[in-house]
Design a protein around this motif. Structure first.
Motif, PDB file in Angstrom:
ATOM      1  N   LYS A  36      -2.505  -6.014  -7.910  1.00  0.00           N
ATOM      2  CA  LYS A  36      -3.933  -5.867  -7.562  1.00  0.00           C
ATOM      3  C   LYS A  36      -4.219  -4.431  -7.150  1.00  0.00           C
ATOM      4  N   LEU A  37      -3.290  -3.814  -6.394  1.00  0.00           N
ATOM      5  CA  LEU A  37      -3.483  -2.421  -5.967  1.00  0.00           C
ATOM      6  C   LEU A  37      -3.528  -1.494  -7.175  1.00  0.00           C
ATOM      7  N   ARG A  38      -2.658  -1.800  -8.158  1.00  0.00           N
ATOM      8  CA  ARG A  38      -2.635  -0.948  -9.353  1.00  0.00           C
ATOM      9  C   ARG A  38      -3.938  -1.055 -10.118  1.00  0.00           C
ATOM     10  N   VAL A  48       0.849  -1.196   0.000  1.00  0.00           N
ATOM     11  CA  VAL A  48       0.000   0.000   0.000  1.00  0.00           C
ATOM     12  C   VAL A  48       0.883   1.244   0.000  1.00  0.00           C
ATOM     13  N   GLY A  49       1.940   1.206   0.833  1.00  0.00           N
ATOM     14  CA  GLY A  49       2.852   2.343   0.884  1.00  0.00           C
ATOM     15  C   GLY A  49       3.634   2.522  -0.406  1.00  0.00           C
ATOM     16  N   LYS A  57      -8.406   4.181  -7.688  1.00  0.00           N
ATOM     17  CA  LYS A  57      -7.925   4.988  -6.560  1.00  0.00           C
ATOM     18  C   LYS A  57      -9.023   5.889  -6.001  1.00  0.00           C
ATOM     19  N   ASN A  58     -10.010   6.196  -6.846  1.00  0.00           N
ATOM     20  CA  ASN A  58     -11.066   7.095  -6.389  1.00  0.00           C
ATOM     21  C   ASN A  58     -11.958   6.436  -5.342  1.00  0.00           C
ATOM     22  N   LEU A  59     -11.959   5.081  -5.343  1.00  0.00           N
ATOM     23  CA  LEU A  59     -12.846   4.372  -4.418  1.00  0.00           C
ATOM     24  C   LEU A  59     -12.578   4.767  -2.975  1.00  0.00           C
ATOM     25  N   ALA A  60     -11.296   4.703  -2.574  1.00  0.00           N
ATOM     26  CA  ALA A  60     -10.944   5.013  -1.185  1.00  0.00           C
ATOM     27  C   ALA A  60     -11.267   6.476  -0.884  1.00  0.00           C
ATOM     28  N   VAL A  71     -10.559  -0.802   0.169  1.00  0.00           N
ATOM     29  CA  VAL A  71      -9.350  -1.231  -0.547  1.00  0.00           C
ATOM     30  C   VAL A  71      -9.065  -2.712  -0.314  1.00  0.00           C
ATOM     31  N   LEU A  72      -9.094  -3.135   0.957  1.00  0.00           N
ATOM     32  CA  LEU A  72      -8.729  -4.518   1.277  1.00  0.00           C
ATOM     33  C   LEU A  72      -9.599  -5.550   0.543  1.00  0.00           C
TER      34      LEU A  72
END
Lengths: 274, 269
Positions: B156-158, B81-82, B162-165, B183-184
């Motif tokens: 998966k993060l990519r 995530v970081g 990003k707008n969801l969070a 996100v999780l």
């Protein structure tokens, strides 16, 4: 990105960054440190000066590694191609079948080859039944290479298969439309397009083959020492950590160099395809 | 051509499975031989199930695999995530190259390098010669599992929006809650793959464990190794057969469940 999320990203990643510094970077520093010190901790070049003695062992390891990698490539390439031609359901089953042996301890599987290869072993008693004289297989260089091919073959099959499964088949059809026969389609179309899989397969087989120590002990009977065997002995029998560290350092540099060569080669290939 | 294809595939799989067949067959041998089959017997299975060393080692292996997989998954997911949010630059490149080191370095070098670190700290700081044990093995296993977790979670993060969070936060969700609620779940398949991969890597690892373990805490591969130094009796084969069959059953169940859930999603669509 705002400043707060930048701070958050530092915080959540900090445990890993500390972990990596302590347990990935620091250990490598200790390999260098031990290579240049004696058992009392004083600076010495003695370990480095002893290294030429092990040159034949290094050369044998590299040679065995190269041979095993080439054999793996020759076996894996057609198999990966055949699997990628099957139905999706069959593909999944075959991939599982390739992976399955890897879940069984490689020590036991290698040991099991001893039972197969022995002079009075299973293969020879089978040959005896059909009237062929026994062949001496165990404790030869060939047996060691066989062990390497056997243990690391899945690492060659899987990356090549995963590239082939995603191949753009319109390219293959275009090649056929342009009059390519079966052989030419494979040579000019399928082989160049699967280079990325081949390259990662080669590194994934070569690195563990060069550095193995168990396979050579069991199937080579102790007369085909590889560099891994020498390193293992320094740490587990003669407790000469400093010499062991120096040997590991050379092995590490060797791998970095061969990977650089591979990457250079694959980049060149990529340009050629384009 | 088709016949060649079939014969070839058969031969390669024969090669891959020959030692496993041998092992399964001789685990039922009535004598101690691992090359001459004398008759059917279950005595080796009976013996291994009453072998205290093997059972302890099996328990140790599972405990270590569970702990290291969980720890690596938590640290690795947080790290991903970081890292995903890091700006492109020297620092991000350095972190990613460091992550690749345990995957590209020969296992023996990883094992030896960690052993040197542990021994140095043990002798120099803790003044003990027996620093190697569960703790050092756990550190080693987490270290070689971490890259696999990060490399399965990062993609998966990519893929996640990003707008969801941010939307969740706009709707009044605290950042931490937004992570757990939005996100999780989106990256869960990657996290689970990382967890399972870590678990199996840890179960199976011999080389790195060999250099970072002490006499007080031995895992199954270590016990197998010390047994294969002598002549192996079919009891080791029986143990491997039990493990092999359990993994096979797990895989078949996993595949059936996966197929069922795929069919379900297909129906919904």
């Amino acid at each position: 990105m705002n400043r707060r999320s930048a701070v958050t990203s530092r915080i959540v990643s900090s445990p890993y960054i500390v972990w990596a510094a302590l347990f990935i970077i620091a250990p490598l520093f200790f390999v260098v440190y031990y290579s240049f010190t004696d058992s009392a901790g004083g600076f010495t070049l003695l370990n480095i000066q002893t290294l030429p003695k092990y040159l034949p062992t290094f050369l044998r390891s590299i040679w065995f590694g190269i041979v095993a990698t080439i054999i793996c490539l020759i076996i894996a390439f057609p198999l990966a191609y055949f699997i990628s031609q099957k139905s999706e359901k069959a593909q999944r089953t075959f991939v599982l079948l390739v992976m399955l042996p890897m879940w069984m301890s490689f020590l036991i599987r290698t040991y099991s080859w001893m039972a197969l290869l022995q002079d009075t072993g299973i293969i020879n008693s089978f040959l005896g039944k059909i009237g062929i004289d026994p062949i001496h297989m165990i404790n030869t260089g060939g047996a060691v290479i066989l062990g390497m091919v056997y243990n690391f073959l899945p690492y060659m099959i899987l990356p090549i298969y995963s590239v082939m499964a995603k191949l753009d088949y319109s390219m293959v059809e275009a090649c056929q439309d342009l009059g390519g026969n079966g052989f030419n389609v494979i040579r000019l179309c399928i082989i160049p397009m699967s280079i990325p899989g081949v390259v990662s397969g080669i590194t994934m087989v070569f690195v563990p083959s060069v550095s193995t120590f168990y396979i050579s002990q069991k199937l080579g009977g102790g007369s085909f020492d590889l560099i891994g065997d020498v390193i293992e002995r320094q740490f587990q029998q003669s407790y000469n950590y400093n010499l062991g560290a120096a040997l590991s350092l050379v092995l590490m540099v060797l791998i970095v160099i061969s990977m650089a060569i591979m990457n250079h080669f694959s980049e060149g290939e990529g340009e050629m395809v384009i | 051509m088709k016949i060649f294809n079939r014969v070839y595939t058969f031969l390669v799989f024969l090669f891959l499975y020959a030692p496993i067949f041998v092992l399964l067959l001789f685990s039922f041998n009535s004598t101690t031989s691992t090359s001459v089959f004398a008759g059917f017997s279950l005595k080796w299975y009976n013996q291994i199930l009453h072998d205290a060393t093997a059972i302890t080692a099996l328990r140790n292996t599972v405990v270590l695999a569970v702990c290291s997989a969980l720890l690596a998954t938590v640290i690795g997911t947080a790290a991903s995530v970081g890292i995903e949010k890091f700006r492109k630059g020297a620092f991000k490149t350095a972190v990613m190259s460091t992550t690749n080191i345990p995957m590209t370095n020969p296992e023996i070098v990883t094992g030896v390098s960690m052993m040197l670190l542990f021994v140095f700290i043990g002798r120099g700081i803790l003044h003990t010669d027996s620093v190697l044990g569960f703790g050092t093995m756990l550190i080693a296993h987490v270290t070689f599992n971490l890259p696999y977790v990060i490399l399965t979670v990062l993609p998966k993060l990519r893929q996640t929006d990003k707008n969801l969070a941010e939307a969740a936060q706009d709707l009044g969700c605290k950042p931490l809650n937004a992570f757990f609620k939005v996100v999780l779940p989106a990256i869960m398949p990657g996290v689970l793959t990382g967890l399972i991969m870590s678990f199996t890597l840890s179960l199976d690892d011999f080389i790195i464990s060999y250099f970072t373990s002490g006499p007080g805490f031995q895992t199954l591969p270590i016990v197998i190794f010390s047994m294969t130094k002598k002549r192996v009796k079919p009891d080791m084969y029986a143990l491997s057969a039990i493990i092999f069959v359990s993994i096979l059953v797990l895989l078949i169940i996993y595949n059936i469940v996966q197929q069922k859930s795929e069919e379900k999603t297909n129906k919904k669509m």
